[in-house]
Motif scaffolding. Sequence first.
Motif, PDB file in Angstrom:
ATOM      1  N   ILE A  84       0.854  -1.169   0.000  1.00  0.00           N
ATOM      2  CA  ILE A  84       0.000   0.000   0.000  1.00  0.00           C
ATOM      3  C   ILE A  84       0.896   1.227   0.000  1.00  0.00           C
ATOM      4  N   THR A  85       0.645   2.145  -0.921  1.00  0.00           N
ATOM      5  CA  THR A  85       1.462   3.351  -1.014  1.00  0.00           C
ATOM      6  C   THR A  85       0.975   4.400  -0.020  1.00  0.00           C
ATOM      7  N   GLY A 102      -0.269   7.067  -0.766  1.00  0.00           N
ATOM      8  CA  GLY A 102      -1.519   7.599  -1.298  1.00  0.00           C
ATOM      9  C   GLY A 102      -2.685   6.640  -1.214  1.00  0.00           C
ATOM     10  N   THR A 118      -2.821   3.576  -2.721  1.00  0.00           N
ATOM     11  CA  THR A 118      -2.897   2.610  -3.826  1.00  0.00           C
ATOM     12  C   THR A 118      -2.351   1.262  -3.373  1.00  0.00           C
ATOM     13  N   THR A 119      -3.050   0.218  -3.753  1.00  0.00           N
ATOM     14  CA  THR A 119      -2.615  -1.133  -3.370  1.00  0.00           C
ATOM     15  C   THR A 119      -2.334  -1.978  -4.603  1.00  0.00           C
ATOM     16  N   ASN A 120      -1.421  -2.910  -4.436  1.00  0.00           N
ATOM     17  CA  ASN A 120      -1.244  -3.939  -5.446  1.00  0.00           C
ATOM     18  C   ASN A 120      -0.864  -5.229  -4.751  1.00  0.00           C
ATOM     19  N   SER A 148      -4.885  -2.411   4.074  1.00  0.00           N
ATOM     20  CA  SER A 148      -5.419  -1.092   4.392  1.00  0.00           C
ATOM     21  C   SER A 148      -4.546  -0.463   5.467  1.00  0.00           C
TER      22      SER A 148
END
Length: 117
Positions: free
Chosen positions: A53-54, A56, A58-60, A72
């Motif tokens: 998770i960045t 910002g 964003t997840t991958n 999260s």
Amino acid sequence: QVQLVESGGGLVQPGGSLRLSCAPSTNIFSISIGAMDWYRQASGEERELVGRITSGGTTNYADSVKGRFTISRDNAKNTVYLQMNSLKPEDTAVYYCHTNSYGMDYWGKGTLVTVSS
């Protein structure tokens, strides 16, 4: 020295769920300023990236967990979570959180997840 501390591991049946948590040992270190990763390492295997998770949000995810795992973060609690659903025996591993801050790598000691009937 700041450490990351994982919790929430345990024994769960196939198809079950667990939520792992990761928080720094001191709130002087904020989990919100950089990307946070979850890795896992099964016995006899290399450590692999589960997801990220960045800052910002964003997840991958690795293909093996996509659609089943969710990362999260709760910045107010200074904690990152790994929600794991539809667990499979092949998800059995020690799970670690990781971040890199100003060129330094920070790892936790890991928490064991065992998926077995």
